[in-house]
Write a protein that holds these residues in place. Structure first.
Motif, PDB file in Angstrom:
ATOM      1  N   MET A 189       0.818  -1.213   0.000  1.00 37.84           N
ATOM      2  CA  MET A 189       0.000   0.000   0.000  1.00 37.84           C
ATOM      3  C   MET A 189       0.855   1.268   0.000  1.00 37.84           C
ATOM      4  SD  MET A 189      -3.319   0.261  -0.107  1.00 37.84           S
ATOM      5  CE  MET A 189      -3.988  -1.109   0.778  1.00 37.84           C
ATOM      6  N   HIS A 190       1.920   1.273   0.780  1.00 34.07           N
ATOM      7  CA  HIS A 190       2.766   2.465   0.866  1.00 34.07           C
ATOM      8  C   HIS A 190       3.385   2.779  -0.499  1.00 34.07           C
ATOM      9  CE1 HIS A 190       5.086   5.527   2.886  1.00 34.07           C
ATOM     10  NE2 HIS A 190       6.198   5.046   2.348  1.00 34.07           N
ATOM     11  N   ALA A 191       3.858   1.764  -1.200  1.00 35.41           N
ATOM     12  CA  ALA A 191       4.441   1.976  -2.529  1.00 35.41           C
ATOM     13  C   ALA A 191       3.376   2.480  -3.501  1.00 35.41           C
ATOM     14  CB  ALA A 191       5.063   0.677  -3.045  1.00 35.41           C
ATOM     15  N   ALA A 192       2.161   1.950  -3.394  1.00 41.05           N
ATOM     16  CA  ALA A 192       1.073   2.407  -4.265  1.00 41.05           C
ATOM     17  C   ALA A 192       0.748   3.873  -3.986  1.00 41.05           C
ATOM     18  CB  ALA A 192      -0.158   1.533  -4.069  1.00 41.05           C
ATOM     19  N   GLU A 193       0.755   4.250  -2.721  1.00 46.68           N
ATOM     20  CA  GLU A 193       0.506   5.656  -2.367  1.00 46.68           C
ATOM     21  C   GLU A 193       1.563   6.558  -2.982  1.00 46.68           C
ATOM     22  OE1 GLU A 193       0.427   5.630   1.898  1.00 46.68           O
ATOM     23  OE2 GLU A 193      -1.709   5.134   1.984  1.00 46.68           O
ATOM     24  N   GLN A 194       2.837   6.161  -2.862  1.00 50.21           N
ATOM     25  CA  GLN A 194       3.920   6.975  -3.416  1.00 50.21           C
ATOM     26  C   GLN A 194       3.823   7.090  -4.934  1.00 50.21           C
ATOM     27  OE1 GLN A 194       7.500   5.138  -1.945  1.00 50.21           O
ATOM     28  NE2 GLN A 194       7.394   6.213   0.023  1.00 50.21           N
ATOM     29  N   ASP A 195       3.495   5.974  -5.593  1.00 45.84           N
ATOM     30  CA  ASP A 195       3.342   6.005  -7.057  1.00 45.84           C
ATOM     31  C   ASP A 195       2.205   6.928  -7.466  1.00 45.84           C
ATOM     32  OD1 ASP A 195       5.422   4.208  -7.244  1.00 45.84           O
ATOM     33  OD2 ASP A 195       4.143   2.460  -7.647  1.00 45.84           O
ATOM     34  N   LEU A 196       1.107   6.886  -6.715  1.00 47.68           N
ATOM     35  CA  LEU A 196      -0.054   7.717  -7.031  1.00 47.68           C
ATOM     36  C   LEU A 196       0.257   9.197  -6.808  1.00 47.68           C
ATOM     37  CD1 LEU A 196      -2.930   7.967  -7.952  1.00 47.68           C
ATOM     38  CD2 LEU A 196      -3.683   7.440  -5.615  1.00 47.68           C
ATOM     39  N   LEU A 210      -4.365   5.449   1.097  1.00 44.47           N
ATOM     40  CA  LEU A 210      -5.102   4.291   0.575  1.00 44.47           C
ATOM     41  C   LEU A 210      -5.357   3.297   1.693  1.00 44.47           C
ATOM     42  CD1 LEU A 210      -3.062   3.656  -2.704  1.00 44.47           C
ATOM     43  CD2 LEU A 210      -5.254   4.830  -2.504  1.00 44.47           C
ATOM     44  N   ARG A 211      -6.500   2.638   1.645  1.00 43.44           N
ATOM     45  CA  ARG A 211      -6.844   1.586   2.593  1.00 43.44           C
ATOM     46  C   ARG A 211      -7.526   0.452   1.836  1.00 43.44           C
ATOM     47  NH1 ARG A 211     -10.058   5.389   6.276  1.00 43.44           N
ATOM     48  NH2 ARG A 211      -9.554   6.644   4.528  1.00 43.44           N
ATOM     49  N   ALA A 212      -7.336  -0.745   2.348  1.00 45.75           N
ATOM     50  CA  ALA A 212      -8.011  -1.915   1.775  1.00 45.75           C
ATOM     51  C   ALA A 212      -8.713  -2.654   2.902  1.00 45.75           C
ATOM     52  CB  ALA A 212      -7.010  -2.831   1.092  1.00 45.75           C
ATOM     53  N   GLU A 213      -9.831  -3.259   2.575  1.00 42.23           N
ATOM     54  CA  GLU A 213     -10.576  -4.018   3.582  1.00 42.23           C
ATOM     55  C   GLU A 213      -9.779  -5.262   3.972  1.00 42.23           C
ATOM     56  OE1 GLU A 213     -14.480  -4.784   2.098  1.00 42.23           O
ATOM     57  OE2 GLU A 213     -14.940  -2.647   1.899  1.00 42.23           O
ATOM     58  N   GLU A 214      -9.980  -5.714   5.219  1.00 38.71           N
ATOM     59  CA  GLU A 214      -9.204  -6.834   5.759  1.00 38.71           C
ATOM     60  C   GLU A 214      -9.387  -8.109   4.934  1.00 38.71           C
ATOM     61  OE1 GLU A 214      -6.328  -8.487   7.682  1.00 38.71           O
ATOM     62  OE2 GLU A 214      -6.859  -6.410   8.032  1.00 38.71           O
TER      63      GLU A 214
END
Length: 183
Positions: free
Chosen positions: A18-25, A49-53
């Motif tokens: 998720m952290h890498a996706a946030e940085q890319d976005l 960004l957040r994803a459901e469990e």
């Protein structure tokens, strides 16, 4: 406009990173700044960004399954490489087999297990080589037997049994009878 940039930036993103996706976005959106639409101008962005469990759990299971498949593939490639090495390098020439047995074994290359008898291995290679006399005789006999009628095959086995007994190989004759009766 921003929706297209977001979708393009996240198409290959993983919910497990998720952290890498946030940085890319953030990087993709910054490249498009300032964003203008009618009376609104966007000058700065921040992303969370957040994803459901249950989505994260499913992604972890899929990643573990893919990891297991990758390990299986590596094992298959290593086994194939060991077999090719044994066939092409070790078993192709009995002198190579003898020399290899004198060298320290590399677990990466495979080879005979520790404690095996190199002379026995060389003898086995010679005995069971596809062009060895005994293999060729066995293949010829099998082809001959396959072409005989059942009655003629039984007669030939009786002749072989008698020949073995006459030459003093009673145990082999008994083994032949047992094999014939097994079918």
């Amino acid at each position: 406009m921003a929706r297209g940039v977001i979708e393009k930036a996240l198409v290959a993103a993983s919910v497990l990173r998720m952290h890498a996706a946030e940085q890319d976005l953030v990087a993709a959106l910054r490249d498009e700044l300032p964003l203008r639409s009618d009376s609104v101008t966007v000058l700065a962005v921040s992303v969370s960004l957040r994803a459901e469990e249950h989505v994260l759990a499913a992604a972890r299971r899929r990643e573990r399954a893919q990891h297991e498949l990758d390990l299986d593939d590596i094992d298959r490639r290593q086994a194939r490489a060991r077999m090719e090495f044994l066939r092409d390098e070790l078993l192709a020439d009995p002198s190579s087999t003898r020399l290899y047995s004198l060298l320290q074994l590399s677990p990466r290359l495979g080879g005979p297990p520790p404690g095996s008898d190199p002379d026995e291995l060389v003898r086995q290679v010679h005995q069971w080589h596809p062009r060895s006399r005994w293999v060729l005789v066995a293949q010829t006999l099998q082809t001959f037997l396959d072409r005989l009628s059942e009655d003629n095959a039984q007669d030939l086995l009786k002749i072989l049994h008698s020949a073995m007994e006459a030459l003093g190989n009673r145990q082999l004759a008994a083994d032949l009878t047992a094999a014939k009766d097994h079918e």
